[in-house]
Design a protein around this motif. Structure first.
Motif: not given
Length: 851
Positions: A676-681, A715-725, A773-777
């Protein structure tokens, strides 16, 4: 301005509406209205006149080309000063605004195509950030083919403009120019253009380039050393003043709370009446402020005598007692820092260790006597002296050859281990003896000994490791696995720890990587360390990118590595599957008309080749076609729904920011480990709306990244890094239809937000990753347009129903992607939690210093 290599598309984009948005404050008085970007506005004409004057006076070009000339300000200013100046721009609208006297010298065209002639100088000012990476690289190569020099500027942090699709740091552009043999002229100050402007010239012999760069480096190093020394002095003074202030506040609050102060209230009132004040002096209310990190340490990270006794009792009960080989390369540290580093090893509660030191031919005459002193003091200390300096990789491998323990722990020669560090590793390994790697949290320590900037890390998060060195300090690696991969790898200096972690974990099951939610390492911040300044070791950034690229190659994982936005780390750009899978996008709103309008708007700006947009109205997420569910927008024919169809749920009212928003979701879902994957709004102001969710052990739901600005890494770049949530909420979420079918999941239809949280937990329970992923904006034009709830809608934290808390208790206690040391409350995100939600096994820490 010449944004791309395809004028037909971008001529429409860069029209009248675009240029009307270019405004600045006038120079004729503070508070004056903005000035549109057009002829007749004095502020723009004066700006480019100044720029042209500087160019002529300092560079003396006979001919110039302004690449991305817009309405011709610079071209006319240079012509007025006798320069044979021309311009090129992709916008028909802009060229039509060029004054008649120079309009014939400015043409519509692309800077990725041959320019027709050569020029002494080409100016390219705030243009290439509009181009996709491949087009930008082609443009740079083309400009260099036609220029004697290039005056270049591209803002490294201007993310607010929607057409800025390729905002990059200066070294990215320098790399592109270097491919064409053009290098920075370090003696030329181009700041009259912008603070980040550069003049690139073609190089002669490479030895000359190297000599120039070395000269500039040493000049800058001398200046920085003086600045840093002064900064450290000021910081030490500030720390002392803060401590004095905190002590004074503590004394005052303690006095106000004493029995004596309460019993003497009558005497103070009598004194006030006798002195005619009319009222007794009233103590002001105590100042209530969030606890400081120092207070948090005293309360929750302090190992007192009772805690030490409890820790020793637990260690005595362990059936597995591994030996730790602490590997420490040494090169010219401060004497006091080296002693403190070794003393932190000697202070370990857990006794089964060996310290393996490799001195890398230190030039300081005091290093060897110190090492010999400690070697004689404790037989567990082993030292090897290298005859030649070989760098940190060779020195680390030399120290590694001395290691005979079960696990290897890395320690720098000026950092500190917490006294309970090895004991905590031993406890975790006793519970999980098959672990290949165990890592902990960390913080920094300044020259005055004050701890600051803790990194409270999430549990094991493989995608985050691709974006940054999540493992870093401190970690215990199983020695046989370190030896299996060949130890540290030459050529990875600056990211040798990151490279080692990637090579060790890429062959093991994720359950064999463990995280301890305690700060067990203190990273010394001093001049020259990356803890003191991110720019101290600039080679670390490209080295980390190389480590990730090599990891992708070894694991045969498709993807291109590039810098993450806002300097957050690295991004792996995943390729689209071929052929592109079918996608069904359901647009949610409580009002069907709103859903249909939003579906049409999204479809018009989504050039995905095989997609259908479905107006789901008030239905739940991932609705599928059927009676009453028409598809109002079909930009491409959709193949019949198959097992590999991607279902995407989008709330109404979203706007496209990144054209490839859907491709990014599909590309991430192509990884079979991702479910499952989500976008950045983003809001119109560029702030993150909603975002990935964190879940507390009691079912609390938080959105810790909500409100982070576009230019902020969080926080330590988390807003622009792809990561598990832990979970995804309403916004833009994609999942494979086959997974929904296999899970037997169906939405309740009553609360789509909670439905998606429930689905997230089910996906994780099935062993698949929930990714953000912050790269689906996508942009949020109107947060209330859909009429659906989201996590930030109320003042408190929403919670899962009790039945779900019980059913998902193990997943909730894991707190994936968010540390139990961090606060969940709105307004307190990424602040130390008071108290932490750590598991009971780490409950021996804490002291009596604070209530």
């Amino acid at each position: 301005m010449d944004p791309v290599g395809e004028p037909t598309f971008h001529c429409d984009l860069y029209g009248a509406r675009y240029y009307s948005a270019y405004e600045t404050l006038r120079s004729d008085g503070e508070g004056a209205p903005p000035a549109p970007y057009r002829w007749g506005e004095r502020v723009w004409e004066e700006l480019f006149a100044m720029m042209a004057t500087e160019i002529v006076a300092r560079l003396h070009p006979a001919s110039t080309l302004d690449a991305g000339c817009a309405v011709g300000f610079l071209v006319k200013s240079l012509r007025d000063r006798g320069v044979d100046a021309e311009g090129i721009d992709v916008s028909d609208f802009a060229i039509a605004q060029v004054p008649a006297e120079v309009r014939g010298l400015c043409r519509v065209g692309s800077i990725t195509e041959p320019l027709g002639r050569d020029y002494d100088l080409i100016t390219c000012i705030e243009v290439l950030e509009h181009l996709e990476p491949a087009a930008a690289a082609a443009a740079v190569a083309n400009l260099c083919r036609h220029a004697g020099a290039v005056l270049f500027s591209s803002t490294p942090d201007h993310y607010d403009e929607v057409t800025h699709v390729n905002v990059r740091p200066p070294w990215y552009w320098a790399g592109l120019f270097a491919r064409s043999g053009f290098y920075r002229d370090g003696d030329f100050d181009a700041s009259f253009v912008s603070p980040h402007a550069v003049l690139f010239r073609p190089a002669g012999a490479f030895s000359d380039v190297a000599a120039d760069y070395e000269r500039w480096y040493w000049e800058a190093k001398r200046e920085l050393a003086a600045v840093r020394a002064h900064r450290d002095h000021l910081h030490s003074q500030m720390v002392s003043l803060i401590r004095e202030r905190d002590d004074a506040v503590a004394e005052r609050e303690a006095l106000l709370g004493t029995k004596t102060f309460r019993l003497t209230a009558g005497l103070r009132q009598a004194w006030a009446r006798a002195h005619g004040s009319g009222a007794a002096p009233v103590a002001p209310p105590p100042v209530v402020s969030p606890p400081t990190y120092r207070e948090w340490i005293e309360r929750f990270e302090h190992l007192d005598d009772a805690g030490r006794a409890e820790l020793e009792r637990r260690l005595a009960a362990c059936s597995y007692r591994p030996t730790f080989s602490i590997v420490m390369p040494v090169y010219d540290p401060e004497d006091s820092h080296l002693r403190e580093a070794i003393d932190s090893v000697l202070a370990q509660v857990y006794p089964d260790w060996e310290l393996c030191v490799a001195d890398d031919a230190s030039t300081s005459p005091t290093v060897r006597p110190i090492l010999e002193e400690y070697r004689r003091r404790d037989g567990r200390i082993r030292v090897s002296y290298r005859r030649r300096n070989g760098g940190i990789v060779r020195a680390s491998n030399t120290a590694l050859k001395l290691a005979a323990g079960d696990y290897v722990v890395l320690l720098d020669d000026n950092d500190l281990l917490a006294p309970q560090a090895l004991a905590c590793f031993a406890l975790e390994l006793d519970r999980h003896p098959d672990a290949v790697l165990v890592y902990s949290d960390e913080d920094k320590i300044d020259l005055a000994g004050a701890r600051f900037q803790p990194y409270f890390k999430p549990p094991w998060n493989p995608p985050l490791l691709l974006g940054q060195n999540l493992i870093s300090h401190v970690a215990a690696y199983r020695r046989q696995d370190v030896e299996r991969v060949g130890g540290f790898r030459a050529g990875t200096e600056g990211s040798q720890d990151h490279d080692l972690a990637l090579r060790v974990v890429e062959r093991v099951d994720r359950t064999r990587v463990r995280h301890i939610p305690l700060v067990l390492y203190h990273w010394r911040a001093h001049p020259g360390s990356t803890a003191g300044s991110a720019g101290a070791k600039r080679y670390a950034v490209p080295a980390s990118a190389r480590a990730v690229s090599d990891h992708l190659a070894r694991t045969r994982t498709p993807g291109a590595v590039e810098p993450a936005l806002a300097g957050a780390g690295t991004r792996v750009r995943r390729p689209m599957p071929s052929p592109a899978p079918a996608v069904l996008v359901s647009v949610l709103a409580t009002d069907r008309l709103v859903a249909e309008q939003s579906a049409r708007a999204l479809a018009a700006l989504t050039p995905y080749p095989n997609v259908r947009f479905l107006a789901a109205g008030p239905e739940a997420p991932f609705a599928r076609p059927g009676p009453g569910r028409p598809a109002p927008a079909e930009p491409r024919a959709l193949a019949a729904l198959a097992a590999d169809t991607v279902l995407c749920s989008v709330v109404a009212g979203l706007e496209v920011i990144s054209e490839g928003w859907l491709e990014e979701l599909v590309a991430q879902l192509a990884d079979p480990a991702v479910g499952m994957v989500g976008s950045r709004l983003e809001s119109r102001e560029g702030r993150l709306v909603g975002g990935p969710l964190a879940l507390g052990g009691g079912g609390e739901i938080a959105a810790p990244l909500e409100g982070v600005g576009r230019a902020d890494g969080g926080y330590f770049g988390r807003a622009w890094l792809v990561h598990e949530v832990a979970a995804l909420g309403l916004g833009s979420v994609a999942v494979r239809s086959s997974l929904l079918d296999s899970l037997g999941w169906a939405a309740t239809g009553t609360n789509p937000f909670m439905d998606l949280v429930d689905l997230s937990l089910r996906v994780r329970g099935a062993g698949l990753a929930v990714l953000w992923t912050p790269y689906s904006r996508l942009g949020v034009a109107d947060a209330s347009a859909s009429g659906l709830p989201h996590v930030g809608a109320g003042p408190g934290l929403p919670r899962l129903p009790p039945a779900q808390v019980d059913g998902y208790r193990a997943l909730l206690e894991e707190e994936s992607a968010y540390s139990p040391n961090l606060d969940l409350r709105p307004g307190h995100a990424f602040q130390p939690a008071w108290p932490p939600r750590r598991p009971e096994e780490w409950g021996f820490l804490g002291g009596p210093g604070l209530p």
